[in-house]
Write an enzyme that holds these catalytic residues in place. Structure first.
Site, PDB file in Angstrom:
ATOM      1  N   PRO A  13      -2.690  -0.838  10.152  1.00 56.00           N
ATOM      2  CA  PRO A  13      -3.539  -1.750   9.385  1.00 56.00           C
ATOM      3  C   PRO A  13      -2.792  -2.953   8.803  1.00 56.00           C
ATOM      4  O   PRO A  13      -1.676  -2.815   8.311  1.00 56.00           O
ATOM      5  CB  PRO A  13      -4.109  -0.872   8.266  1.00 56.00           C
ATOM      6  CG  PRO A  13      -3.210   0.313   8.200  1.00 56.00           C
ATOM      7  CD  PRO A  13      -2.696   0.520   9.590  1.00 56.00           C
ATOM      8  N   ASN A  14      -3.457  -4.081   8.904  1.00 55.96           N
ATOM      9  CA  ASN A  14      -3.015  -5.362   8.332  1.00 55.96           C
ATOM     10  C   ASN A  14      -1.861  -6.028   9.091  1.00 55.96           C
ATOM     11  O   ASN A  14      -1.483  -7.154   8.771  1.00 55.96           O
ATOM     12  CB  ASN A  14      -2.653  -5.207   6.838  1.00 55.96           C
ATOM     13  CG  ASN A  14      -3.828  -4.725   6.025  1.00 55.96           C
ATOM     14  OD1 ASN A  14      -4.901  -5.346   6.068  1.00 55.96           O
ATOM     15  ND2 ASN A  14      -3.677  -3.627   5.300  1.00 55.96           N
ATOM     16  N   ARG A  21       0.107 -13.086   6.289  1.00 60.25           N
ATOM     17  CA  ARG A  21       0.105 -12.049   5.267  1.00 60.25           C
ATOM     18  C   ARG A  21       1.445 -12.028   4.521  1.00 60.25           C
ATOM     19  O   ARG A  21       2.485 -11.765   5.135  1.00 60.25           O
ATOM     20  CB  ARG A  21      -0.094 -10.705   5.964  1.00 60.25           C
ATOM     21  CG  ARG A  21       0.091  -9.521   5.091  1.00 60.25           C
ATOM     22  CD  ARG A  21       0.211  -8.246   5.906  1.00 60.25           C
ATOM     23  NE  ARG A  21       0.173  -7.115   5.005  1.00 60.25           N
ATOM     24  CZ  ARG A  21       0.585  -5.895   5.298  1.00 60.25           C
ATOM     25  NH1 ARG A  21       1.047  -5.641   6.492  1.00 60.25           N
ATOM     26  NH2 ARG A  21       0.525  -4.950   4.403  1.00 60.25           N
ATOM     27  N   TYR A  26       6.908 -10.302   4.748  1.00 60.51           N
ATOM     28  CA  TYR A  26       6.821  -9.918   6.160  1.00 60.51           C
ATOM     29  C   TYR A  26       7.235 -11.024   7.132  1.00 60.51           C
ATOM     30  O   TYR A  26       7.230 -10.802   8.349  1.00 60.51           O
ATOM     31  CB  TYR A  26       5.394  -9.453   6.474  1.00 60.51           C
ATOM     32  CG  TYR A  26       4.987  -8.233   5.675  1.00 60.51           C
ATOM     33  CD1 TYR A  26       5.638  -7.017   5.856  1.00 60.51           C
ATOM     34  CD2 TYR A  26       3.974  -8.308   4.716  1.00 60.51           C
ATOM     35  CE1 TYR A  26       5.288  -5.901   5.111  1.00 60.51           C
ATOM     36  CE2 TYR A  26       3.612  -7.191   3.971  1.00 60.51           C
ATOM     37  CZ  TYR A  26       4.272  -5.985   4.169  1.00 60.51           C
ATOM     38  OH  TYR A  26       3.925  -4.881   3.437  1.00 60.51           O
ATOM     39  N   ASN A  77       4.433   1.692  13.472  1.00 61.37           N
ATOM     40  CA  ASN A  77       4.369   1.139  12.118  1.00 61.37           C
ATOM     41  C   ASN A  77       2.956   1.424  11.633  1.00 61.37           C
ATOM     42  O   ASN A  77       2.003   0.725  11.991  1.00 61.37           O
ATOM     43  CB  ASN A  77       4.646  -0.365  12.109  1.00 61.37           C
ATOM     44  CG  ASN A  77       4.700  -0.909  10.682  1.00 61.37           C
ATOM     45  OD1 ASN A  77       4.266  -0.238   9.735  1.00 61.37           O
ATOM     46  ND2 ASN A  77       5.235  -2.113  10.525  1.00 61.37           N
ATOM     47  N   ALA A  80       0.206   0.996   5.540  1.00 58.51           N
ATOM     48  CA  ALA A  80       0.012   1.790   4.323  1.00 58.51           C
ATOM     49  C   ALA A  80      -0.362   3.244   4.623  1.00 58.51           C
ATOM     50  O   ALA A  80      -0.145   4.122   3.781  1.00 58.51           O
ATOM     51  CB  ALA A  80      -1.044   1.134   3.441  1.00 58.51           C
ATOM     52  N   ASP A  90      -0.495  14.862  11.195  1.00 61.89           N
ATOM     53  CA  ASP A  90      -0.893  16.005  12.024  1.00 61.89           C
ATOM     54  C   ASP A  90      -1.058  15.592  13.488  1.00 61.89           C
ATOM     55  O   ASP A  90      -0.775  16.383  14.392  1.00 61.89           O
ATOM     56  CB  ASP A  90      -2.202  16.619  11.505  1.00 61.89           C
ATOM     57  CG  ASP A  90      -1.990  17.464  10.258  1.00 61.89           C
ATOM     58  OD1 ASP A  90      -0.824  17.690   9.870  1.00 61.89           O
ATOM     59  OD2 ASP A  90      -2.998  17.884   9.657  1.00 61.89           O
ATOM     60  N   GLU A 101       9.411   6.029  13.359  1.00 62.57           N
ATOM     61  CA  GLU A 101       8.671   5.290  12.325  1.00 62.57           C
ATOM     62  C   GLU A 101       9.428   4.000  12.012  1.00 62.57           C
ATOM     63  O   GLU A 101      10.634   4.043  11.784  1.00 62.57           O
ATOM     64  CB  GLU A 101       8.586   6.176  11.077  1.00 62.57           C
ATOM     65  CG  GLU A 101       8.003   5.483   9.863  1.00 62.57           C
ATOM     66  CD  GLU A 101       8.085   6.352   8.607  1.00 62.57           C
ATOM     67  OE1 GLU A 101       8.325   7.577   8.716  1.00 62.57           O
ATOM     68  OE2 GLU A 101       7.935   5.797   7.511  1.00 62.57           O
ATOM     69  N   HIS A 103       9.358   0.063   9.849  1.00 57.03           N
ATOM     70  CA  HIS A 103       8.774  -0.844   8.859  1.00 57.03           C
ATOM     71  C   HIS A 103       9.535  -2.158   8.884  1.00 57.03           C
ATOM     72  O   HIS A 103      10.759  -2.165   9.022  1.00 57.03           O
ATOM     73  CB  HIS A 103       8.848  -0.238   7.453  1.00 57.03           C
ATOM     74  CG  HIS A 103       8.109   1.060   7.369  1.00 57.03           C
ATOM     75  ND1 HIS A 103       6.747   1.130   7.321  1.00 57.03           N
ATOM     76  CD2 HIS A 103       8.560   2.339   7.390  1.00 57.03           C
ATOM     77  CE1 HIS A 103       6.371   2.396   7.298  1.00 57.03           C
ATOM     78  NE2 HIS A 103       7.456   3.155   7.338  1.00 57.03           N
ATOM     79  N   LEU A 104       8.791  -3.231   8.724  1.00 54.36           N
ATOM     80  CA  LEU A 104       9.417  -4.559   8.631  1.00 54.36           C
ATOM     81  C   LEU A 104      10.215  -4.675   7.334  1.00 54.36           C
ATOM     82  O   LEU A 104      11.363  -5.122   7.325  1.00 54.36           O
ATOM     83  CB  LEU A 104       8.329  -5.634   8.657  1.00 54.36           C
ATOM     84  CG  LEU A 104       7.549  -5.742   9.978  1.00 54.36           C
ATOM     85  CD1 LEU A 104       6.170  -6.319   9.728  1.00 54.36           C
ATOM     86  CD2 LEU A 104       8.317  -6.601  10.964  1.00 54.36           C
ATOM     87  N   SER A 105       9.573  -4.299   6.243  1.00 53.16           N
ATOM     88  CA  SER A 105      10.221  -4.405   4.929  1.00 53.16           C
ATOM     89  C   SER A 105      10.979  -3.107   4.633  1.00 53.16           C
ATOM     90  O   SER A 105      10.759  -2.085   5.293  1.00 53.16           O
ATOM     91  CB  SER A 105       9.151  -4.636   3.857  1.00 53.16           C
ATOM     92  OG  SER A 105       8.280  -3.513   3.774  1.00 53.16           O
ATOM     93  N   ARG A 110      10.675  -1.221  -2.699  1.00 49.31           N
ATOM     94  CA  ARG A 110       9.440  -1.874  -3.155  1.00 49.31           C
ATOM     95  C   ARG A 110       8.697  -0.963  -4.141  1.00 49.31           C
ATOM     96  O   ARG A 110       9.326  -0.262  -4.920  1.00 49.31           O
ATOM     97  CB  ARG A 110       8.590  -2.245  -1.935  1.00 49.31           C
ATOM     98  CG  ARG A 110       9.326  -3.196  -0.969  1.00 49.31           C
ATOM     99  CD  ARG A 110       8.478  -3.549   0.235  1.00 49.31           C
ATOM    100  NE  ARG A 110       7.233  -4.211  -0.159  1.00 49.31           N
ATOM    101  CZ  ARG A 110       6.168  -4.337   0.639  1.00 49.31           C
ATOM    102  NH1 ARG A 110       6.202  -3.847   1.865  1.00 49.31           N
ATOM    103  NH2 ARG A 110       5.083  -4.937   0.201  1.00 49.31           N
TER     104      ARG A 110
END
Ligand code: DQA
Length: 152
Positions: A13-14, A21, A26, A77, A80, A90, A101, A103-105, A110
């Site tokens: 999402p997003n 954004r 990001y 990614n 949230a 699951d 997994e 993540h950009l940040s 954070r």
């Protein structure tokens, strides 16, 4: 001739909003830019890649369910959802495809709620904080190491 591994890259999402954004967090580049850079990086590593993006938890779960016999690895990614989706966790545990997994940040630097990943225990590892390079490092990891379980 070497058979290329096929890696599925899922953005949650997003992440379709990359570029507009929160650019301070990001960056200014778009999801298309990310996908173009990853195509180039994958081909240099002799990997095949395909891309999915969804803002819906159920659709991300479907992508994961469809991955066995199609993909040798997933770079995820989950946005949230990372922090609270037991359903995505699951889904990962239900397939034998290794997941990294990303993540950009740096999620650990954070908000407190971002410090927990409910999916991390069923992945082979987490890469966080390197922008687009987080995904490229994950491609490298798949290039050199796929013969581990899924952390379960
Ligand atoms: C993110 C970090 C998450 O906490 C956030 O909800 C995102 C993006 C990242 O790539 O840094 O949507 O996964």
């Amino acid at each position: 001739m070497e058979i290329k591994k096929h890696i599925l890259i899922i953005n949650g999402p997003n992440l379709n909003r990359l570029g507009s954004r929160e650019p301070g967090v990001y960056g200014a580049k778009t999801l298309d830019d990310l996908q173009n850079e990853l195509e180039t990086a994958a081909s240099a590593l002799s990997l095949d890649v395909s891309f999915k993006q969804s803002n819906s938890e159920g659709e991300i779960i479907d992508f994961i369910h469809e991955s066995p016999n199609r993909h040798e690895g997933i770079i995820l990614n989950a946005g949230a959802y990372t922090h609270y989706s037991y359903a995505i966790r699951d889904a990962i545990a239900s397939v034998d495809v290794p997941v990294i997994e990303v993540h950009l940040s740096n999620v650990h630097a954070r908000d407190d709620f971002r410090k927990e990943s409910v999916i991390a225990p069923v992945t082979i590892g987490q890469i966080s904080g390197f922008g687009f390079d987080s995904y490229k490092l994950a491609l490298h990891a798949f290039r050199t190491n796929t013969d581990r379980g899924n952390g379960k």
